[in-house]
Design a protein around this motif. Structure first.
Motif, short mmCIF file in Angstrom:
data_model
loop_
_atom_site.label_atom_id
_atom_site.label_comp_id
_atom_site.label_asym_id
_atom_site.label_seq_id
_atom_site.Cartn_x
_atom_site.Cartn_y
_atom_site.Cartn_z
N TYR A 137 50.18 74.82 -31.10
CA TYR A 137 49.46 73.82 -31.90
C TYR A 137 48.07 74.33 -32.27
CZ TYR A 137 47.06 69.60 -33.32
OH TYR A 137 46.32 68.69 -34.04
N ASP A 138 47.38 74.95 -31.31
CA ASP A 138 46.05 75.49 -31.59
C ASP A 138 46.12 76.58 -32.66
OD1 ASP A 138 44.88 73.78 -29.76
OD2 ASP A 138 44.67 75.31 -28.19
N TYR A 139 47.12 77.44 -32.55
CA TYR A 139 47.26 78.49 -33.57
C TYR A 139 47.57 77.87 -34.93
CZ TYR A 139 48.67 82.45 -36.30
OH TYR A 139 48.76 83.38 -37.31
N ASP A 140 48.43 76.87 -34.97
CA ASP A 140 48.76 76.21 -36.23
C ASP A 140 47.52 75.56 -36.85
OD1 ASP A 140 51.39 76.95 -35.97
OD2 ASP A 140 52.08 74.99 -35.26
N GLU A 141 46.68 74.97 -36.01
CA GLU A 141 45.44 74.37 -36.50
C GLU A 141 44.53 75.45 -37.09
OE1 GLU A 141 41.75 71.64 -34.89
OE2 GLU A 141 43.65 71.57 -33.82
N PHE A 142 44.45 76.60 -36.41
CA PHE A 142 43.67 77.71 -36.93
C PHE A 142 44.26 78.21 -38.25
CE2 PHE A 142 43.48 82.29 -37.49
CZ PHE A 142 42.13 82.43 -37.74
N ALA A 143 45.58 78.36 -38.31
CA ALA A 143 46.23 78.85 -39.53
C ALA A 143 45.95 77.92 -40.71
CB ALA A 143 47.73 79.00 -39.31
N ASP A 144 45.97 76.60 -40.47
CA ASP A 144 45.63 75.65 -41.53
C ASP A 144 44.19 75.86 -42.00
OD1 ASP A 144 48.15 74.50 -41.41
OD2 ASP A 144 47.51 72.80 -40.18
N SER A 145 43.30 76.12 -41.07
CA SER A 145 41.90 76.36 -41.42
C SER A 145 41.75 77.67 -42.19
CB SER A 145 41.03 76.39 -40.16
OG SER A 145 41.04 75.13 -39.53
N ALA A 146 42.54 78.68 -41.82
CA ALA A 146 42.49 79.96 -42.54
C ALA A 146 42.91 79.77 -43.99
CB ALA A 146 43.37 80.99 -41.85
N ILE A 147 43.91 78.94 -44.21
CA ILE A 147 44.36 78.65 -45.58
C ILE A 147 43.24 77.95 -46.35
CG2 ILE A 147 45.95 77.24 -46.95
CD1 ILE A 147 48.05 77.85 -44.70
N LYS A 148 42.58 76.99 -45.72
CA LYS A 148 41.46 76.30 -46.37
C LYS A 148 40.35 77.30 -46.71
CE LYS A 148 42.18 71.86 -44.10
NZ LYS A 148 41.68 70.94 -43.08
N CYS A 149 40.09 78.23 -45.82
CA CYS A 149 39.06 79.24 -46.06
C CYS A 149 39.45 80.13 -47.24
CB CYS A 149 38.84 80.06 -44.80
SG CYS A 149 37.49 81.25 -44.93
N ALA A 150 40.70 80.53 -47.29
CA ALA A 150 41.16 81.39 -48.38
C ALA A 150 41.04 80.70 -49.73
CB ALA A 150 42.61 81.80 -48.13
N TYR A 151 41.22 79.38 -49.74
CA TYR A 151 41.10 78.62 -50.99
C TYR A 151 39.68 78.18 -51.30
CZ TYR A 151 46.10 78.35 -51.87
OH TYR A 151 47.41 78.66 -52.16
N GLY A 152 38.75 78.51 -50.41
CA GLY A 152 37.36 78.16 -50.65
C GLY A 152 36.97 76.77 -50.20
N ASP A 153 37.87 76.09 -49.49
CA ASP A 153 37.58 74.73 -49.01
C ASP A 153 36.84 74.74 -47.67
OD1 ASP A 153 38.88 73.72 -51.23
OD2 ASP A 153 40.80 73.55 -50.20
N MET A 154 36.67 75.92 -47.09
CA MET A 154 35.99 76.06 -45.81
C MET A 154 35.29 77.42 -45.83
SD MET A 154 37.77 76.18 -42.03
CE MET A 154 37.83 74.43 -41.73
N THR A 155 34.10 77.47 -45.29
CA THR A 155 33.39 78.74 -45.25
C THR A 155 33.93 79.62 -44.12
OG1 THR A 155 31.69 78.02 -43.69
CG2 THR A 155 31.26 77.64 -46.06
N LEU A 156 33.67 80.89 -44.21
CA LEU A 156 34.08 81.81 -43.16
C LEU A 156 33.38 81.46 -41.84
CD1 LEU A 156 35.90 84.19 -42.60
CD2 LEU A 156 34.07 85.71 -43.32
#
Length: 88
Positions: free
Chosen positions: A53-72
């Motif tokens: 679950y923690d990895y999935d939460e991180f993966a979702d955040s990585a997708i947001k970062c790739a789309y520019g919805d979250m900063t690095l």
């Protein structure tokens, strides 16, 4: 910043750009090559999370970062929050 996280995001963003970019001859092969390049980083990163679950939460955040919805920097904060052991 963690070198594995940084390399993972560089490769992830590049792969995302190719997937969402215009079609061209050899695009599918390029995507497959990029997936193969990113897999070792994903494996290393998955080992740092205590639950799927923690990895999935991180993966979702990585997708947001790739789309520019979250900063690095925000992604890095999520990463450290999810990989740092919590002691009672």
């Amino acid at each position: 910043m963690d070198d594995i996280l940084k390399q993972y995001m560089v490769l992830f963003k590049h792969m995302n750009d190719v997937i969402n970019g215009p079609d061209y001859p050899g695009k599918e092969k390029d995507i497959q090559n990029q997936k193969e390049q990113i897999e070792p980083y994903e494996t290393q990163m998955q080992q740092r999370f205590s639950t799927d679950y923690d990895y999935d939460e991180f993966a979702d955040s990585a997708i947001k970062c790739a789309y520019g919805d979250m900063t690095l920097e925000d992604l890095e904060a999520v990463y450290y929050e999810l990989t740092t052991p919590f002691y009672d």
